[in-house]
Design an enzyme around this catalytic site. Structure first.
Site, PDB file in Angstrom:
ATOM      1  N   LYS A   1      29.788  64.761  31.856  1.00 45.55           N
ATOM      2  CA  LYS A   1      29.872  65.075  33.388  1.00 45.55           C
ATOM      3  C   LYS A   1      28.976  64.500  34.332  1.00 45.55           C
ATOM      4  O   LYS A   1      28.303  63.445  33.850  1.00 45.55           O
ATOM      5  CB  LYS A   1      29.446  66.665  33.211  1.00 45.55           C
ATOM      6  CG  LYS A   1      29.933  67.591  32.352  1.00 45.55           C
ATOM      7  CD  LYS A   1      29.652  68.815  32.401  1.00 45.55           C
ATOM      8  CE  LYS A   1      29.947  69.772  31.182  1.00 45.55           C
ATOM      9  NZ  LYS A   1      29.619  71.225  31.550  1.00 45.55           N
TER      10      LYS A   1
ATOM     11  N   PHE B   1      30.168  81.792  37.278  1.00 46.00           N
ATOM     12  CA  PHE B   1      29.643  80.603  37.618  1.00 46.00           C
ATOM     13  C   PHE B   1      30.702  79.510  37.819  1.00 46.00           C
ATOM     14  O   PHE B   1      30.811  78.306  37.931  1.00 46.00           O
ATOM     15  CB  PHE B   1      29.093  80.060  36.561  1.00 46.00           C
ATOM     16  CG  PHE B   1      29.606  80.133  35.224  1.00 46.00           C
ATOM     17  CD1 PHE B   1      30.619  79.381  34.601  1.00 46.00           C
ATOM     18  CD2 PHE B   1      29.619  81.479  34.430  1.00 46.00           C
ATOM     19  CE1 PHE B   1      31.195  79.422  33.242  1.00 46.00           C
ATOM     20  CE2 PHE B   1      30.210  81.696  33.121  1.00 46.00           C
ATOM     21  CZ  PHE B   1      31.030  80.414  32.595  1.00 46.00           C
TER      22      PHE B   1
ATOM     23  N   ASN C   1      24.683  70.532  31.670  1.00 48.98           N
ATOM     24  CA  ASN C   1      24.505  70.229  30.286  1.00 48.98           C
ATOM     25  C   ASN C   1      25.195  69.055  29.886  1.00 48.98           C
ATOM     26  O   ASN C   1      25.479  69.020  28.644  1.00 48.98           O
ATOM     27  CB  ASN C   1      25.080  71.666  29.601  1.00 48.98           C
ATOM     28  CG  ASN C   1      26.537  71.875  29.890  1.00 48.98           C
ATOM     29  OD1 ASN C   1      27.181  71.301  30.682  1.00 48.98           O
ATOM     30  ND2 ASN C   1      26.774  73.010  29.211  1.00 48.98           N
TER      31      ASN C   1
ATOM     32  N   ARG D   1      31.195  69.188  18.537  1.00 45.77           N
ATOM     33  CA  ARG D   1      30.348  70.334  19.099  1.00 45.77           C
ATOM     34  C   ARG D   1      29.047  70.421  18.619  1.00 45.77           C
ATOM     35  O   ARG D   1      28.208  70.955  19.265  1.00 45.77           O
ATOM     36  CB  ARG D   1      31.237  71.469  18.944  1.00 45.77           C
ATOM     37  CG  ARG D   1      32.563  71.640  19.745  1.00 45.77           C
ATOM     38  CD  ARG D   1      33.273  72.705  19.552  1.00 45.77           C
ATOM     39  NE  ARG D   1      32.734  74.036  20.165  1.00 45.77           N
ATOM     40  CZ  ARG D   1      32.710  74.240  21.230  1.00 45.77           C
ATOM     41  NH1 ARG D   1      33.212  73.337  22.340  1.00 45.77           N
ATOM     42  NH2 ARG D   1      32.126  75.344  21.853  1.00 45.77           N
TER      43      ARG D   1
ATOM     44  N   HIS E   1      30.908  67.936  28.088  1.00 43.90           N
ATOM     45  CA  HIS E   1      31.994  69.228  27.903  1.00 43.90           C
ATOM     46  C   HIS E   1      32.602  68.506  26.456  1.00 43.90           C
ATOM     47  O   HIS E   1      33.174  67.323  26.478  1.00 43.90           O
ATOM     48  CB  HIS E   1      32.874  69.138  29.143  1.00 43.90           C
ATOM     49  CG  HIS E   1      34.175  69.924  28.434  1.00 43.90           C
ATOM     50  ND1 HIS E   1      34.257  71.306  28.448  1.00 43.90           N
ATOM     51  CD2 HIS E   1      35.498  69.700  28.044  1.00 43.90           C
ATOM     52  CE1 HIS E   1      35.397  72.024  27.974  1.00 43.90           C
ATOM     53  NE2 HIS E   1      36.113  70.755  27.710  1.00 43.90           N
TER      54      HIS E   1
ATOM     55  N   GLU F   1      43.800  69.323  27.066  1.00 48.35           N
ATOM     56  CA  GLU F   1      42.778  68.304  27.997  1.00 48.35           C
ATOM     57  C   GLU F   1      43.087  66.960  27.629  1.00 48.35           C
ATOM     58  O   GLU F   1      42.879  66.136  28.778  1.00 48.35           O
ATOM     59  CB  GLU F   1      41.287  68.735  27.438  1.00 48.35           C
ATOM     60  CG  GLU F   1      40.886  70.108  27.627  1.00 48.35           C
ATOM     61  CD  GLU F   1      39.542  70.757  27.286  1.00 48.35           C
ATOM     62  OE1 GLU F   1      38.612  69.535  26.620  1.00 48.35           O
ATOM     63  OE2 GLU F   1      38.967  71.671  27.433  1.00 48.35           O
TER      64      GLU F   1
ATOM     65  N   TYR G   1      39.152  73.790  34.215  1.00 47.54           N
ATOM     66  CA  TYR G   1      38.175  74.973  34.083  1.00 47.54           C
ATOM     67  C   TYR G   1      39.139  76.419  34.116  1.00 47.54           C
ATOM     68  O   TYR G   1      38.479  77.432  34.599  1.00 47.54           O
ATOM     69  CB  TYR G   1      37.300  74.809  35.030  1.00 47.54           C
ATOM     70  CG  TYR G   1      36.045  73.927  34.253  1.00 47.54           C
ATOM     71  CD1 TYR G   1      35.606  74.356  32.813  1.00 47.54           C
ATOM     72  CD2 TYR G   1      35.126  73.117  35.179  1.00 47.54           C
ATOM     73  CE1 TYR G   1      34.425  73.287  32.493  1.00 47.54           C
ATOM     74  CE2 TYR G   1      34.309  72.386  34.600  1.00 47.54           C
ATOM     75  CZ  TYR G   1      33.985  72.518  33.556  1.00 47.54           C
ATOM     76  OH  TYR G   1      32.815  71.600  33.122  1.00 47.54           O
TER      77      TYR G   1
HETATM   78  P1  CMP Z   1      31.417  73.185  29.408  1.00 46.13           P
HETATM   79  O1  CMP Z   1      31.536  72.913  28.082  1.00 46.13           O
HETATM   80  O2  CMP Z   1      31.959  72.255  30.634  1.00 46.13           O
HETATM   81  O3  CMP Z   1      32.513  74.421  29.745  1.00 46.13           O
HETATM   82  C1  CMP Z   1      32.313  75.478  30.716  1.00 46.13           C
HETATM   83  C2  CMP Z   1      30.986  75.266  31.355  1.00 46.13           C
HETATM   84  O4  CMP Z   1      30.412  76.362  31.914  1.00 46.13           O
HETATM   85  C3  CMP Z   1      29.832  75.140  30.221  1.00 46.13           C
HETATM   86  O5  CMP Z   1      29.950  73.765  29.771  1.00 46.13           O
HETATM   87  C4  CMP Z   1      28.504  75.246  31.174  1.00 46.13           C
HETATM   88  O6  CMP Z   1      28.229  74.132  31.940  1.00 46.13           O
HETATM   89  C5  CMP Z   1      29.037  76.344  32.056  1.00 46.13           C
HETATM   90  N1  CMP Z   1      28.654  77.560  31.954  1.00 46.13           N
HETATM   91  C6  CMP Z   1      28.912  78.401  30.608  1.00 46.13           C
HETATM   92  N2  CMP Z   1      28.293  79.525  30.766  1.00 46.13           N
HETATM   93  C7  CMP Z   1      27.416  79.452  31.662  1.00 46.13           C
HETATM   94  C8  CMP Z   1      26.700  80.461  32.441  1.00 46.13           C
HETATM   95  N3  CMP Z   1      26.400  81.711  31.905  1.00 46.13           N
HETATM   96  N4  CMP Z   1      25.966  80.180  33.476  1.00 46.13           N
HETATM   97  C9  CMP Z   1      26.219  78.771  34.097  1.00 46.13           C
HETATM   98  N5  CMP Z   1      27.033  77.973  33.454  1.00 46.13           N
HETATM   99  C10 CMP Z   1      27.774  78.098  32.465  1.00 46.13           C
END
Ligand code: CMP
Length: 147
Positions: free
Chosen positions: A3, A51, A106, A79, A109, A120, A43
């Site tokens: 990301k 979020f 984070n 993962r 993805h 994807e 998404y």
């Molecule tokens: P990702 O693996 O990109 O898939 C969905 C994303 O949503 C996840 O990583 C996080 O960055 C975000 N995400 C999931 N749950 C939450 C949450 N409770 N609050 C904020 N961001 C979230």
């Protein structure tokens, strides 16, 4: 996918190298800026969540690196290397456990199932991936020893 925060923090290749070092085989790699339409497709499963708007904002803010890796148990391995979505729960040694602090930043993805991965991959690599095997793959596969 790495990301925008991974690229902004100049650790993109450091993170990619973890997957390579683990033994996974890169079959596609692409640096790109994500537009709103692509972000919404990527998404789509999160649409309506509190979020969601932030997710779209974050992923469209700056380039990402999309990648496909293959190998035995690739989805589970990736993962576990990426770690828990909530970095405060990610174990040390995982990418998020070592580098991340908050959920929206984070860094990576990872597809959560073969079906999600297929969708994807089509989204980010409409021209397909590069199918090949390395000689080393004979040495790391679990089904038979090299001849
Ligand atoms: P990702 O693996 O990109 O898939 C969905 C994303 O949503 C996840 O990583 C996080 O960055 C975000 N995400 C999931 N749950 C939450 C949450 N409770 N609050 C904020 N961001 C979230």
């Amino acid at each position: 996918m790495l990301k925008p925060d991974a690229i902004q923090r100049s650790i993109a290749f450091e993170l990619l190298s973890r997957f390579e070092r683990r033994g996974l085989r890169f079959t596609a790699l692409r640096l790109l800026k994500v537009d709103r339409a692509m972000a919404e497709k990527h998404y789509a499963v999160h649409k309506g969540k509190f979020f969601y708007d932030d997710l779209v904002k974050v992923i469209t803010a700056s380039p990402v690196v999309a990648a496909v890796v293959e190998g035995p148990n690739a989805i589970a391995v990736v993962r576990s290397m990426v770690g828990s979505t909530r970095p405060q729960e990610a174990t040390e040694g995982s990418i998020r456990g070592d580098y991340a602090l908050v959920g929206l930043r984070n860094l990576v993805h990872a597809s959560d199932a073969p079906e999600t991965a297929a969708t994807e991959i089509k989204l980010w690599f409409p021209d397909g991936v590069v199918e090949y095997t390395r000689d080393i793959d004979r040495w790391t596969s679990e089904d038979k020893a090299p001849s």
